[in-house]
Design an enzyme around this catalytic site. Structure first.
Site, PDB file in Angstrom:
ATOM      1  N   ASP A 153      18.447 -48.409 -22.918  1.00  0.00           N
ATOM      2  CA  ASP A 153      18.652 -47.006 -22.570  1.00  0.00           C
ATOM      3  C   ASP A 153      20.091 -46.762 -22.126  1.00  0.00           C
ATOM      4  OD1 ASP A 153      17.864 -44.315 -22.022  1.00  0.00           O
ATOM      5  OD2 ASP A 153      17.719 -44.821 -19.902  1.00  0.00           O
ATOM      6  N   ASP A 161      21.305 -38.694 -24.685  1.00  0.00           N
ATOM      7  CA  ASP A 161      20.119 -39.346 -24.150  1.00  0.00           C
ATOM      8  C   ASP A 161      19.391 -40.096 -25.254  1.00  0.00           C
ATOM      9  OD1 ASP A 161      17.949 -40.129 -22.675  1.00  0.00           O
ATOM     10  OD2 ASP A 161      17.035 -38.132 -22.566  1.00  0.00           O
TER      11      ASP A 161
END
Length: 449
Positions: free
Chosen positions: A326, A120
């Site tokens: 992201d 992440d």
């Protein structure tokens, strides 16, 4: 200028794989890692073992993207994500990004216990489930038992990393933590230090959350999470790495997606030789120090250059707004002002009637011709960053819903934060240089990297 869509219909699946050996059998400290050749780790898509149909995979990715976008926006705006579960009023903890799309294989402890963790780039904490469990979700590998490891050590409340936690509590001189990700997803336990094994390289004294109370649908694909954000608790920061890189294969390609750490994190020689490398500054947002922000200055759709006020994609004084890159969000989300202009430009240049894409959660869709989509032309899409252009091939922003026959743009509108998602990143190598505060990228066949 049009670009033909070569839609073999995205499989949205990556093959399962084992972390490859880059430096075999080594033990590295934070200072030593920089002198190694670097680490190469193979990434697995979270749906790789699900035996899903193409349409199911597409819908699952879109649904996860909506949830993750909501969590990311909740983090920046402070507006909580609505959930069917009640949260105790006394629990006042910051909201983090949560879950993601790719898994990495690693091991923890001595002797080493293997497990898969979600990577992440939108959060920092490294954590896994630990015995004895108060509340744990099901995982495919054994839950880590710290009492069985000779290298496990709970960190004291006085430790620097304990003070770096957004929310901590001292219990029996141990640093307790609570990390919540929105939608009532959270991990809670003790901050500890342990030896991790990554690509057969042992990494001692990595601080991690040993979670005995963990809940949330977004974590069930793995046994924990590895934060690669910019904060001090992330794996990147703890190892003292100046750079990391990933290259995500096409979503209908069963080849591995490489994650490169340290000195291996360089643009491929072929891309560098072709002078196709683009570099843009990474921007810091003091309100959200973990995210990788970039300056999006404008958009081009086919023959239309979209110019917007400089404030449209800028980080605002209250910490909201801005554009992040992201790895854990599939779909790209743009602040409504920019998204509406993008949608209008696509609608004006597509030569197909509008279609309903609600079945897969997308709202800029067109009816694919009965003859197929091989000869369909779609407008070119370019994101103009500060000093760099992210020029996308059609397969990185158009997908076909085989159930309804809708050809859809994988970009949606948002409020409070814009996100460049991983659909747009496939077959483009990204290098995050946190030392120089730059993001470099170039088109690469990631399966050959």
């Amino acid at each position: 200028m049009g670009a033909q869509v070569q839609l073999r219909l995205l499989l949205l699946v990556a093959t399962a794989m084992v972390a490859s050996c880059a430096t075999g059998g080594l033990t590295a400290t934070s200072s030593q890692l920089g002198r190694l050749e670097g680490l190469r780790v193979a990434l697995t898509h979270v749906d790789a073992h699900g035996n899903y149909t193409k349409l199911q995979l597409l819908r699952r990715a879109a649904r996860r993207s909506r949830h993750r976008m909501s969590r990311l926006v909740a983090r920046t705006t402070g507006v909580p994500v609505m959930s069917s579960k009640a949260v105790a009023p006394a629990l006042q903890v910051p909201v983090h990004a949560g879950n993601g799309e790719f898994l990495m294989d690693m091991s923890i402890g001595t002797p080493a216990v293997a497990y898969a963790a979600i990577i992440d780039t939108g959060s920092d904490l490294v954590w896994t489930q630990c015995k004895p469990c108060v509340e744990c979700f099901n995982q495919s590998t054994p839950v880590f038992d710290p009492s069985s490891s000779s290298t496990y050590a709970a960190l004291p409340c006085s430790s620097t990393l304990c003070s770096d936690l957004p929310s901590s509590k001292c219990t029996s001189a141990k640093c307790g933590y609570t990390y919540t990700y929105g939608d009532s997803s959270s991990t809670q336990g003790v901050l500890a230090a342990e030896t991790f094994t990554l690509a057969k390289t042992k990494l001692p004294d990595v601080a991690f959350g040993c979670g005995d109370t963990n809940e949330g649908d977004g974590f069930t694909q793995g046994a924990g999470l590895v934060g690669l954000g910019r904060g001090p608790l992330s794996l990147v920061s703890q190892l003292g790495l100046n750079k990391f890189s990933y290259c995500l294969t096409s979503l209908d390609d069963t080849s591995k997606s490489p994650l490169l750490l340290g000195s291996l994190a360089t643009i491929s020689e072929s891309a560098a030789a072709a002078s196709s490398v683009q570099t843009t500054p990474l921007i810091r947002n003091p309100s959200q120090p973990s995210f990788y922000y970039v300056n999006l200055k404008g958009l081009t759709v086919g023959s239309t250059h979209i110019t917007l006020p400089s404030s449209a994609f800028a980080v605002q004084d209250d910490g909201t707004g801005g554009v992040i890159v992201d790895s854990g969000t599939s779909i790209t989300y743009l602040e409504l002002q920019g998204y509406r202009a993008l949608k209008k430009a696509f609608a004006a240049q597509m030569k197909l009637p509008a279609a309903d894409g609600s079945g897969i959660g997308l709202d800029t869709c067109f009816e694919a011709p009965a003859s197929g989509v091989d000869q369909v032309e779609v407008p070119k899409l370019v994101f103009h960053l500060d000093g760099a252009d992210l020029d996308l091939p059609a397969e990185n922003y158009m997908v076909l819903d085989s159930g309804s026959g809708a050809l859809c743009l994988t970009v949606m509108g948002s409020r409070g934060l814009s996100i460049i998602g991983n659909f747009q990143q496939q077959n483009i190598q990204f290098v995050y240089d946190v030392g120089e505060n730059t993001l470099s990228f170039a088109p690469v066949q990631c399966a050959k990297l």
